[in-house]
Design an enzyme around this catalytic site. Structure first.
Site, PDB file in Angstrom:
ATOM      1  N   HIS A 211       5.032 -53.103  13.501  1.00  0.00           N
ATOM      2  CA  HIS A 211       4.772 -53.929  14.110  1.00  0.00           C
ATOM      3  C   HIS A 211       5.999 -54.251  14.875  1.00  0.00           C
ATOM      4  CE1 HIS A 211       4.496 -57.198  17.598  1.00  0.00           C
ATOM      5  NE2 HIS A 211       2.929 -56.197  17.812  1.00  0.00           N
TER       6      HIS A 211
ATOM      7  N   ASP B 243      -4.830 -54.726  16.349  1.00  0.00           N
ATOM      8  CA  ASP B 243      -5.717 -54.240  16.912  1.00  0.00           C
ATOM      9  C   ASP B 243      -6.114 -52.933  15.007  1.00  0.00           C
ATOM     10  OD1 ASP B 243      -5.388 -53.750  19.074  1.00  0.00           O
ATOM     11  OD2 ASP B 243      -3.268 -52.030  18.832  1.00  0.00           O
TER      12      ASP B 243
END
Ligand code: CMC
Length: 429
Positions: free
Chosen positions: A307, A364
């Protein structure tokens, strides 16, 4: 703040104000740098650029903290409803009972889409990706509501547009799914809550009654809350950027949907499930795929890992991992892909490549497994993300408009050919 930052260029010292946010984040305000020195800053992917100040979402990537309007995501996901969180994002405060009731009623009132819009759907190919359809349909809403085209008309007009969009989005999302199946579209049932109504429009049929499973509705409510905002991410920045030209909200959100679709952003949830299935169909040799992800010659990446801002853990992923176990247990689903996901996470988290680069599972990684368990088809996963992110996009747009922010227009450093004279076609050899 009285502190100043100094930049020395060509032997000359320039001073710039330092800005401090309410949670102690610090920034150097370099907006006058070019005027004073002729230099601009260069920052590919805006990795170190604060594009705005914002009072909506606070995120500390090092400590894995995420707050909406000051409220920790863990508490909201546990206790709130998605429309309550939407209200919080839009208005800045949790609603009182009457305020929430009024807000829910307004959303119900606007849930139908204009009948003419049904014709648009007829011309998409049956295998059209629902994100492409959704982006086009949200943009076309602007043509049905021409007053929305002036975002500065009034605060009331802005809120009416916001409510219309939140109300119609599930209807459009469900039609984009039905369209692919060739099934008749379901009109919203306004006796139902927001999440339940969406499920009804997705799975209901005119020929048989459909009863919403509360376990499914609860899981979806939580997922939508976890996705509701994430400060200046790619799609929210896109919404703000498009809106900064004073384009209308529908068009700005349509652009946000397009940005979200990409596999490095919201499209990753579809990629994760497809990746886990590929690993399984390939015999389940997880180490082989981890090695591929580490190989710089190989384009493969571990989707659902890494991320831009979380460098310790993604708090949303922690909540989702736990609710994934709960949902599968409650629904009695045994998904072999979940075992692969858990093994993959375990192997990657012990691997020096992932440790050194601080790559952890993101939101996700497990969300797709819950979506699957509650019957959402893989190609709709990113649509679910968009449904959740919608109030965040709107809140970001509203803040940008109300703060009267200038049009977004970055600079560049030109690296192309220097000036040369035009050569006539016949002389080009
Ligand atoms: N698998 C393998 N290597 C990776 C991965 C991954 N998933 N993510 C990052 N890396 C490596 C990358 O190759 C680079 O290595 P090196 O320093 O040797 O060149 C290093 O880690 C830093 O990565 P980056 O691409 O420079 O980092 P970024 O901040 O530009 O990208 C990211 C962040 C999320 C796009 C990236 O981690 C990624 O592509 N992840 C997979 C896609 C994904 O899951 N996206 C969903 C993000 S969460 C939902 C949302 O909020 O959008």
């Amino acid at each position: 703040m009285s502190e100043k930052a100094q930049i020395i260029l060509d032997g000359k010292t320039y001073e710039f104000p330092v800005y401090e946010g309410s949670e102690g984040e610090k920034a150097i305000d370099i907006s006058k740098l070019r005027d004073q020195s002729g230099y601009v800053t260069l920052d590919f992917g805006y990795k170190n650029t604060g594009a705005t100040t914002s009072a909506i979402t606070f995120l500390d990537g090092e400590q894995g903290i995420l707050h909406y309007r000051g409220y920790p995501i863990e508490q909201l996901a546990e206790k709130a409803s998605f429309l309550e969180v939407s209200y919080l994002l839009l208005y800045g405060e949790l609603p009182k009972a009457k305020e929430l009731n009024d807000f829910e009623n307004q959303i119900r009132y606007h849930s139908l889409v204009h009948e003419d819009m049904k014709h648009f759907f007829e011309f998409f190919p049956s295998n059209a990706h629902p994100m492409g359809i959704l982006s086009a349909m949200v943009n076309s809403l602007s043509t049905f509501y021409p007053k929305s085209q002036d975002p500065h008309r009034s605060a009331n007009d802005r809120m009416r547009t916001a409510v219309r969009l939140i109300a119609k989005f599930p209807t459009l999302a469900a039609i984009s799914y039905k369209n692919g199946l060739g099934h008749p579209y379901m009109y919203p049932d306004n006796k139902l809550g927001y999440v339940e109504n969406f499920l009804y429009m997705m799975y209901g049929l005119p020929t048989e009654p459909y009863k919403v499973d509360p376990v499914v509705a609860d899981a979806l409510n939580k997922l939508l809350i976890l996705h509701a905002d994430h400060e200046q991410n790619c799609s929210a920045s896109t919404v703000r950027m498009v809106g900064s030209s004073q384009a209308n909200l529908y068009s700005a959100v349509s652009a946000g949907i397009a940005a979200l679709w990409g596999p490095l952003h919201g499209g990753a949830n579809q990629e994760v499930i497809e990746m886990l299935e590929t690993i399984r169909n390939d015999g389940g040799d997880i180490q082989k795929w981890v090695n591929k992800a580490k190989d710089k010659e190989d384009p493969f990446r571990l989707f659902g890992f890494g991320h831009r801002v979380y460098k310790n853990f993604d708090p949303r992923a922690r909540i989702i991992k736990k609710s994934c176990d709960d949902v599968l247990k409650k629904m009695g689903v045994n998904d072999p892909v979940l075992d692969i996901a858990k093994q993959l996470e375990e192997i990657a988290l012990k691997d020096d490549y992932f440790i050194e680069r601080k790559l952890y599972p993101n939101v996700d990684f497990y969300s797709g497994i819950i979506y699957r368990a509650i019957g959402i088809p893989t190609r709709m996963f990113t649509v679910m993300f968009a449904l959740g992110r919608l109030p965040g996009w709107i809140a970001q747009w509203k803040e940008m408009v109300e703060n009267k922010e200038p049009i977004g227009r970055p600079r560049q450093i030109y690296t192309g050919a220097t000036k040369r004279d035009y050569v006539a076609l016949k002389d080009r050899g």
